[in-house]
Design a protein around this motif. Structure first.
Motif, PDB file in Angstrom:
ATOM      1  N   LEU A 187      32.608 -17.704   3.576  1.00  0.00           N
ATOM      2  CA  LEU A 187      33.500 -16.614   3.972  1.00  0.00           C
ATOM      3  C   LEU A 187      33.007 -15.922   5.237  1.00  0.00           C
ATOM      4  O   LEU A 187      31.815 -15.655   5.391  1.00  0.00           O
ATOM      5  CB  LEU A 187      33.603 -15.587   2.842  1.00  0.00           C
ATOM      6  N   ILE A 188      33.957 -15.603   6.139  1.00  0.00           N
ATOM      7  CA  ILE A 188      33.605 -14.939   7.393  1.00  0.00           C
ATOM      8  C   ILE A 188      34.323 -13.598   7.498  1.00  0.00           C
ATOM      9  O   ILE A 188      35.515 -13.492   7.209  1.00  0.00           O
ATOM     10  CB  ILE A 188      33.962 -15.822   8.599  1.00  0.00           C
ATOM     11  N   GLY A 189      33.573 -12.567   7.903  1.00  0.00           N
ATOM     12  CA  GLY A 189      34.134 -11.242   8.119  1.00  0.00           C
ATOM     13  C   GLY A 189      33.348 -10.524   9.189  1.00  0.00           C
ATOM     14  O   GLY A 189      32.408 -11.077   9.778  1.00  0.00           O
ATOM     15  N   ARG A 190      33.698  -9.293   9.437  1.00  0.00           N
ATOM     16  CA  ARG A 190      33.003  -8.488  10.434  1.00  0.00           C
ATOM     17  C   ARG A 190      31.563  -8.236  10.003  1.00  0.00           C
ATOM     18  O   ARG A 190      31.295  -7.937   8.840  1.00  0.00           O
ATOM     19  CB  ARG A 190      33.731  -7.159  10.623  1.00  0.00           C
ATOM     20  N   ASN A 191      30.635  -8.372  10.936  1.00  0.00           N
ATOM     21  CA  ASN A 191      29.223  -8.105  10.648  1.00  0.00           C
ATOM     22  C   ASN A 191      29.059  -6.609  10.374  1.00  0.00           C
ATOM     23  O   ASN A 191      29.373  -5.782  11.227  1.00  0.00           O
ATOM     24  CB  ASN A 191      28.365  -8.527  11.848  1.00  0.00           C
ATOM     25  N   PRO A 192      28.581  -6.224   9.177  1.00  0.00           N
ATOM     26  CA  PRO A 192      28.480  -4.796   8.839  1.00  0.00           C
ATOM     27  C   PRO A 192      27.465  -4.032   9.678  1.00  0.00           C
ATOM     28  O   PRO A 192      27.491  -2.803   9.730  1.00  0.00           O
ATOM     29  CB  PRO A 192      28.067  -4.823   7.360  1.00  0.00           C
ATOM     30  N   TYR A 193      26.577  -4.753  10.352  1.00  0.00           N
ATOM     31  CA  TYR A 193      25.528  -4.103  11.137  1.00  0.00           C
ATOM     32  C   TYR A 193      25.784  -4.158  12.646  1.00  0.00           C
ATOM     33  O   TYR A 193      25.101  -3.497  13.417  1.00  0.00           O
ATOM     34  CB  TYR A 193      24.174  -4.755  10.840  1.00  0.00           C
ATOM     35  N   ASP A 194      26.754  -4.967  13.055  1.00  0.00           N
ATOM     36  CA  ASP A 194      27.060  -5.102  14.480  1.00  0.00           C
ATOM     37  C   ASP A 194      28.537  -5.435  14.606  1.00  0.00           C
ATOM     38  O   ASP A 194      28.963  -6.568  14.382  1.00  0.00           O
ATOM     39  CB  ASP A 194      26.212  -6.211  15.112  1.00  0.00           C
ATOM     40  N   ARG A 195      29.369  -4.461  14.978  1.00  0.00           N
ATOM     41  CA  ARG A 195      30.815  -4.623  14.987  1.00  0.00           C
ATOM     42  C   ARG A 195      31.307  -5.614  16.046  1.00  0.00           C
ATOM     43  O   ARG A 195      32.455  -6.040  16.016  1.00  0.00           O
ATOM     44  CB  ARG A 195      31.496  -3.267  15.216  1.00  0.00           C
ATOM     45  N   LYS A 196      30.435  -5.995  16.981  1.00  0.00           N
ATOM     46  CA  LYS A 196      30.823  -6.974  17.993  1.00  0.00           C
ATOM     47  C   LYS A 196      30.726  -8.403  17.466  1.00  0.00           C
ATOM     48  O   LYS A 196      31.198  -9.328  18.110  1.00  0.00           O
ATOM     49  CB  LYS A 196      29.932  -6.831  19.236  1.00  0.00           C
ATOM     50  N   LYS A 197      30.087  -8.539  16.308  1.00  0.00           N
ATOM     51  CA  LYS A 197      29.833  -9.880  15.784  1.00  0.00           C
ATOM     52  C   LYS A 197      30.544 -10.110  14.455  1.00  0.00           C
ATOM     53  O   LYS A 197      30.854  -9.170  13.729  1.00  0.00           O
ATOM     54  CB  LYS A 197      28.319 -10.092  15.597  1.00  0.00           C
ATOM     55  N   MET A 198      30.776 -11.384  14.165  1.00  0.00           N
ATOM     56  CA  MET A 198      31.255 -11.800  12.856  1.00  0.00           C
ATOM     57  C   MET A 198      30.061 -12.351  12.085  1.00  0.00           C
ATOM     58  O   MET A 198      28.998 -12.621  12.666  1.00  0.00           O
ATOM     59  CB  MET A 198      32.351 -12.859  12.990  1.00  0.00           C
ATOM     60  N   ALA A 199      30.225 -12.534  10.775  1.00  0.00           N
ATOM     61  CA  ALA A 199      29.118 -13.028   9.961  1.00  0.00           C
ATOM     62  C   ALA A 199      29.647 -13.625   8.669  1.00  0.00           C
ATOM     63  O   ALA A 199      30.800 -13.401   8.289  1.00  0.00           O
ATOM     64  CB  ALA A 199      28.136 -11.890   9.656  1.00  0.00           C
ATOM     65  N   VAL A 200      28.810 -14.387   7.999  1.00  0.00           N
ATOM     66  CA  VAL A 200      29.129 -14.858   6.654  1.00  0.00           C
ATOM     67  C   VAL A 200      28.860 -13.692   5.712  1.00  0.00           C
ATOM     68  O   VAL A 200      27.728 -13.226   5.596  1.00  0.00           O
ATOM     69  CB  VAL A 200      28.279 -16.085   6.276  1.00  0.00           C
TER      70      VAL A 200
END
Length: 305
Positions: A187-200
């Motif tokens: 699953l991919i969503g917005r990185n909770p620690y860096d809004r410029k990045k996506m993350a699993v």
């Protein structure tokens, strides 16, 4: 100009979005879904879901707001057009070009170039991305399909949604593989620690990437990735997740990497059914020179068979 339609359900049945798109030919099913979600389509003066089943006697009010003025200026920027007819354009986007205007990139985009090339581009509700049905990142090169009218836009977006088109990428990645390929289902969503990045992330959206190892070098590999879904930065995030970040990626890769103009990622193959004829069409383009030159340099150093 805004438009309004008052539709009475007689003996029709089925989903609300299908009913409205059939009754109002000027509206694609994709546009109808947007109008329903924005509560611009009411059933018996109530907002309903896209999947609502219309019934005899229902009164459907359709409010179509005026399309926002297009404030994107046509620019005489050369385009590498691989194919074009009355319905679609297939373009080979160069590395370094943004697909459509956005904060920080108001001009010099693919859309600016397309508007200079043709006046026939499918409208978009936002106004700033006419013809665009999918995107690739600024520093990713390769193939994109462009819709020239509403029917084409609906068809191409429907193929993307139902995963019936083909999108194959080449990537030079860090590290070597012990397997010939695999599937990344994470699953991919917005990185909770860096809004410029996506993350699993646990609460992300389903994302599936299939990959095949084509060649291995000292410390790097050339792989082929086929998208089953199309999340933001999907290939870049998935490959970083399994420990094989795309070389040159300034956002997800390591600082020590291959020199280039951003990530070594190229949309090589694009296939879809033509919106009018239904004929399967497939296109392929070679990676840009810097990608090919880097591969040649890696081969000279050492190829792992």
């Amino acid at each position: 100009m805004p438009k309004k339609y008052l539709l009475e359900v007689k003996d029709e049945h089925g989903r609300l979005d299908k009913f409205v798109s059939e009754q109002v030919p000027d509206l694609s099913r994709t546009r109808v879904k947007e109008l329903i979600q924005d509560k611009n389509i009411l059933v018996n003066n109530k907002s309903e879901k896209v999947s609502y089943k219309v019934q005899a006697g229902d009164c459907v009010l359709v409010n179509v707001p005026a399309v926002k003025p297009l404030d994107v200026v046509p620019e005489n920027i050369p385009l590498d057009i691989v194919y074009e007819d009355d319905d679609v354009i297939v373009v080979n986007k160069p590395q370094g070009m943004v697909v459509h205007p956005a904060p920080g990139h108001p001009d010099h985009t693919l859309v600016n170039a397309l508007l200079y090339h043709t006046k026939d581009l499918a409208q978009s509700p936002e106004g700033f991305r006419p013809g665009i049905v999918h995107r690739i990142d600024k520093d990713t090169s390769g193939l994109l399909m462009i819709a020239k009218n509403a029917k084409a836009r609906e068809s191409l977006e429907d193929q993307l949604a139902h995963k019936t088109n083909k999108r194959i990428y080449w990537a030079i990645v860090h590290g070597n593989f012990g397997e010939e390929g695999g599937t990344i289902d994470a699953l991919i969503g917005r990185n909770p620690y860096d809004r410029k990045k996506m993350a699993v992330v646990e609460n992300g959206k389903k994302a599936v990437t299939h990959f095949k190892v084509l060649e291995q070098f000292k410390g790097f590999s050339l792989i082929e990735c086929q998208l089953e879904t199309g999340r933001t930065h999907q290939i870049r995030v998935h490959l970083d997740y399994i420990g094989h970040a795309v070389a040159g990626d300034p956002l997800y890769g390591p600082r020590k990497t291959l020199k280039g103009h951003g990530q070594f990622l190229h949309a090589k193959v694009l296939g879809f059914r033509h919106p009018q004829s239904g004929k399967w069409m497939e296109f392929s383009v070679e990676p840009p020179k810097i990608f090919q030159d880097t591969l040649a340099q890696l081969e000279k150093k050492q190829v792992i068979r």
